[in-house]
Design a protein around this motif. Structure first.
Motif, PDB file in Angstrom:
ATOM      1  N   ARG A   9       6.387   3.121 -67.416  1.00  0.00           N
ATOM      2  CA  ARG A   9       5.382   2.973 -68.665  1.00  0.00           C
ATOM      3  C   ARG A   9       4.052   3.613 -68.374  1.00  0.00           C
ATOM      4  O   ARG A   9       2.753   3.661 -68.335  1.00  0.00           O
ATOM      5  CB  ARG A   9       5.131   1.292 -68.206  1.00  0.00           C
ATOM      6  CG  ARG A   9       6.136   0.329 -68.852  1.00  0.00           C
ATOM      7  CD  ARG A   9       5.868  -1.048 -68.024  1.00  0.00           C
ATOM      8  NE  ARG A   9       4.749  -1.657 -68.797  1.00  0.00           N
ATOM      9  CZ  ARG A   9       5.273  -2.643 -69.957  1.00  0.00           C
ATOM     10  NH1 ARG A   9       6.523  -2.605 -70.202  1.00  0.00           N
ATOM     11  NH2 ARG A   9       4.348  -3.250 -70.152  1.00  0.00           N
ATOM     12  N   GLU A  12       1.293   2.782 -72.861  1.00  0.00           N
ATOM     13  CA  GLU A  12       0.928   1.691 -73.185  1.00  0.00           C
ATOM     14  C   GLU A  12      -0.054   2.233 -74.888  1.00  0.00           C
ATOM     15  O   GLU A  12      -0.541   2.807 -75.118  1.00  0.00           O
ATOM     16  CB  GLU A  12       0.393   0.509 -72.328  1.00  0.00           C
ATOM     17  CG  GLU A  12       1.239   0.292 -71.681  1.00  0.00           C
ATOM     18  CD  GLU A  12       2.516  -0.620 -72.597  1.00  0.00           C
ATOM     19  OE1 GLU A  12       2.739  -1.447 -73.108  1.00  0.00           O
ATOM     20  OE2 GLU A  12       4.314   0.059 -72.065  1.00  0.00           O
ATOM     21  N   HIS A  45       9.289   4.492 -70.541  1.00  0.00           N
ATOM     22  CA  HIS A  45       9.086   4.404 -71.502  1.00  0.00           C
ATOM     23  C   HIS A  45       7.336   4.451 -72.538  1.00  0.00           C
ATOM     24  O   HIS A  45       6.215   4.704 -71.227  1.00  0.00           O
ATOM     25  CB  HIS A  45       8.144   2.654 -71.764  1.00  0.00           C
ATOM     26  CG  HIS A  45       7.637   1.940 -72.781  1.00  0.00           C
ATOM     27  ND1 HIS A  45       8.508   1.410 -73.729  1.00  0.00           N
ATOM     28  CD2 HIS A  45       6.588   0.923 -72.564  1.00  0.00           C
ATOM     29  CE1 HIS A  45       8.312   0.610 -74.386  1.00  0.00           C
ATOM     30  NE2 HIS A  45       6.614   0.183 -73.617  1.00  0.00           N
ATOM     31  N   HIS A  47       4.408   4.642 -75.850  1.00  0.00           N
ATOM     32  CA  HIS A  47       3.283   4.463 -76.866  1.00  0.00           C
ATOM     33  C   HIS A  47       3.419   5.437 -77.682  1.00  0.00           C
ATOM     34  O   HIS A  47       2.740   6.270 -77.171  1.00  0.00           O
ATOM     35  CB  HIS A  47       2.420   3.668 -76.935  1.00  0.00           C
ATOM     36  CG  HIS A  47       3.215   2.113 -76.669  1.00  0.00           C
ATOM     37  ND1 HIS A  47       2.099   0.958 -77.215  1.00  0.00           N
ATOM     38  CD2 HIS A  47       3.859   1.474 -75.789  1.00  0.00           C
ATOM     39  CE1 HIS A  47       3.479  -0.172 -76.879  1.00  0.00           C
ATOM     40  NE2 HIS A  47       3.942  -0.078 -75.707  1.00  0.00           N
ATOM     41  N   THR A  80       8.925   2.128 -77.786  1.00  0.00           N
ATOM     42  CA  THR A  80       7.472   0.951 -78.628  1.00  0.00           C
ATOM     43  C   THR A  80       7.937   0.814 -80.152  1.00  0.00           C
ATOM     44  O   THR A  80       8.522   1.382 -80.446  1.00  0.00           O
ATOM     45  CB  THR A  80       6.280   0.485 -78.445  1.00  0.00           C
ATOM     46  OG1 THR A  80       6.255  -0.968 -78.531  1.00  0.00           O
ATOM     47  CG2 THR A  80       5.670   1.496 -78.999  1.00  0.00           C
TER      48      THR A  80
HETATM   49 ZN    ZN Z   1       4.946  -1.004 -74.513  1.00  0.00          ZN
END
Ligand code: ZN
Length: 298
Positions: A9, A12, A45, A47, A80
């Motif tokens: 991740r 974010e 992942h 953003h 996302t």
């Molecule tokens: Zn996220």
């Protein structure tokens, strides 16, 4: 031997105050993802962020990031959908994915949050930051989102925030709405975020105690605002996977690590617990994504 899929991740909405390695631009995200792939990650992942770190839903930013990731590594891509208005419909929510698919940059995975909840988070003094902020995900919106993703040949990645939404997800799987095997995240959250389970052994066990025996599935916890590494023995023992990175927590306990250094530490601890690490190809097979079948034009 159980093979753990490691999802990074990567950013974010994290700033760089606590860790300077949070990637924002397409080039930074791709470089960080390449290093994470070398360290043992199989999924990334991200953003979309502007050059100064603000969140954005700009199609060009999505496109640049996915194109850069495809060039840099073979990680499965999980963008996302945020930010979108709580009352938006499935088509609006999925616009970034629809456009990526139209541009020949279809990602493998797309997150689907099932919970309807207050988004309570606390400031440093322990006061509620958002007394009126809610997140609405009706059963119908969720079903239509999953159906639309099937049309796009993108795997829905369930973002589970509590036991009731786990039960709803299992029901979707049993009734054929949700693709099997089900691939899901379990949200663990620090004391500053009240809308997921606590990031403790009990918080994680509260999810795994309710896993069904009759639905093939994979689960992968993430921990917003806390160190997920300490739960690795429990995750490995339960044959789970792990979603970890600078997006959720700066990991100052490790110095000021990069995402790849966090992945490397996770790999070390997973192996110490007697499990192995899934390659991107093995993650594809486990989740049910045909080799290279999800790449290219829609
Ligand atoms: Zn996220």
């Amino acid at each position: 031997m159980h093979k753990v899929m490691i999802e990074v991740r990567i950013n974010e909405l994290a700033g760089r105050k606590d860790n300077k390695h949070v990637p924002w631009t397409a080039a930074e995200i791709a470089a960080a993802a390449r290093d994470c792939a070398s360290a043992g990650a199989s999924i990334v992942h991200f953003h979309p962020r502007t050059a100064d770190g603000a969140m954005t839903r700009d199609d060009n930013v999505y496109r640049d990031i996915v194109a850069a990731l495809r060039q840099a590594c073979d990680l499965l891509i999980h963008p996302t959908l945020l930010p979108y208005p709580s009352d938006s419909d499935a088509d609006f929510r999925l616009e970034p994915i629809t456009r990526l698919a139209a541009d020949g940059l279809r990602p493998e995975l797309t997150p689907v949050v099932l919970a309807t909840t207050n988004l309570d988070s606390l400031d440093e003094a322990g006061r509620f930051r958002n007394e009126e902020m809610t997140f609405i995900n009706t059963t119908g919106t969720t079903r239509r989102t999953v159906e639309r993703l099937r049309e796009l040949s993108v795997v829905p990645y369930a973002d589970v925030w509590n036991v009731p939404t786990l039960r709803q997800l299992v029901t979707f799987a049993r009734t054929g709405v949700w693709t099997r095997p089900v691939y899901m995240m379990f949200a663990l959250m620090s004391e500053a975020h009240l809308f997921g389970h606590p990031g403790t052994a009990a918080g994680l066990r509260a999810y795994t105690d309710f896993l069904p025996d009759d639905v093939p599935l994979h689960w992968s916890p993430y921990f917003v605002g806390g160190n997920l590494l300490s739960l690795i023995p429990q995750i490995v023992a339960g044959r789970g996977h792990i979603s970890i990175g600078l997006g959720d927590y700066p990991y100052r306990e490790l110095g000021e690590p990069s995402n790849a250094e966090i992945v490397a530490e996770a790999v070390r601890q997973i192996r110490k617990c007697g499990a192995d690490i899934a390659t991107p190809a093995e993650a594809r097979a486990a989740i049910g994504i045909p080799a290279h079948g999800m790449r290219g034009a829609a």
